[in-house]
Design an enzyme around this catalytic site. Sequence first.
Site, PDB file in Angstrom:
ATOM      1  N   GLY A   1      13.959   4.017  -5.176  1.00  9.57           N
ATOM      2  CA  GLY A   1      14.979   3.846  -4.149  1.00  9.57           C
ATOM      3  C   GLY A   1      16.351   4.276  -4.630  1.00  9.57           C
ATOM      4  N   GLY A   2      17.379   3.455  -4.323  1.00  7.93           N
ATOM      5  CA  GLY A   2      18.741   3.796  -4.730  1.00  7.93           C
ATOM      6  C   GLY A   2      18.886   3.931  -6.226  1.00  7.93           C
TER       7      GLY A   2
ATOM      8  CB  SER B   1       5.329  28.501  -6.732  1.00  8.25           C
ATOM      9  OG  SER B   1       5.486  27.410  -7.627  1.00  8.25           O
TER      10      SER B   1
ATOM     11  CD  GLU C   1       7.121  31.472 -19.686  1.00  6.23           C
ATOM     12  OE1 GLU C   1       5.982  31.948 -19.826  1.00  6.23           O
ATOM     13  OE2 GLU C   1       7.623  30.676 -20.477  1.00  6.23           O
TER      14      GLU C   1
ATOM     15  CD  GLN D   1      -3.078  -0.766   2.278  1.00  2.01           C
ATOM     16  OE1 GLN D   1      -2.842   0.033   3.191  1.00  2.01           O
ATOM     17  NE2 GLN D   1      -4.169  -1.510   2.235  1.00  2.01           N
TER      18      GLN D   1
END
Length: 408
Positions: free
Chosen positions: A364-365, A391, A388, A303
């Site tokens: 991961g790695g 945020s 441009e 999960q």
Amino acid sequence: MAEFTLDLNDDQKQVRDWLHGFAADVIRPAASEWDEREETPWPVIQEAAKVGIYSLDFYAQQFFDPTGLGIPMAMEELFWGDAGIALSIVGTGLAAVGVLANGTEEQIGTWIPQMYGDANDVKVAAFCSSEPDAGSDVASMRTRAVYDQAKDEWVLNGTKTWVTNGGIADVHVVVAVVDSELGSKGHASFIVPPNTPGLSQGQKFKKHGIRASHTAEVVLEDVRVPGHCLLGGKERLDQRLARARERAQSGGERVKNAAMATFEASRPAVGAMAVGTARAAYEVALDYARTRTQFGRPIIDNQGIAFQLADMRTQIDAARLLVWRASWMATTGKPFESAEGSMSKLYASETAKKVTAQAIQILGGNGFTREYPVERMHRDAAIYTIFEGTSEIQRLVIARTLSGLPIR
């Protein structure tokens, strides 16, 4: 007026599949090499020109798509291939939009074709707005344009920075101050033709991401351009400045700023670029999670991994919807009453950063190495929240639009 729809028509699907094939077969195999070289991928641009992707006709067709989805669809597919190479292919478009937003019909017809060249002699163009002390704060711009009436020439002096194709472009579009007392309302845009004396490339930047795209300073030292190189013409400029002075005295409505007009038209397209990069990283992570086994089963069975992928896909689809809505609104003339253009860029760019980071975590790695592309995609994604309009600037634009107040 085109009705808003989520269904691409047959022509759009054909173009999308064509672009996807070019991105998969030409851009992706070259991505790692040009990222390492940190050079403009001229052979890839020329290949794009040969098949008709790097051309005025192609972008005009997408720009004038009545649904508004042509440009965002094209940007998503090309940037799905690789952000650095794709930006080298589409970077000329920002200069072209600058001319479209502010130029006369004659200027549009004269200069935009010269920005692209042809398949045998590829050209690029550059849009020069940001400065060392004036990025988001366009009112602090220092580059000056002074009119020499006796010669009908404008004399430009200053330094521009963060310029895509800066110095290597044949045509530069430069935003400069013509009336310093009017702040950002006293700006105008100018065409600097090829081989104009006084324009030179300054520092070329070695960047964290989008390394296949050339970014440099542009230095202007007594650069003289003919009067007809003022976008929109002097009569229109004089009228606009007169209105700005009157409204400044009376506190009346705002007057359109030349640079801002360009950015307003291009922000949803930047959002589409971010969606392309995010989608590419998500697909790598999904494929890896299906095939990578740990403890006797694919890691997608866990999960912790499956839920991450679910969130990634949901965010990508939500970002695309915001981009498509803003693009449709812009094309059909619906006003951005809630700053929908800035919303699309803000959410899509933040999604790209988050999704590419999650992709590294899932791999991961391996995700941290250059053997897999998500490391490069994560580096590339960082730019979307910066160029441009950062945020923070997008949030400021949205907040001011919603509140009607000059939030600082």
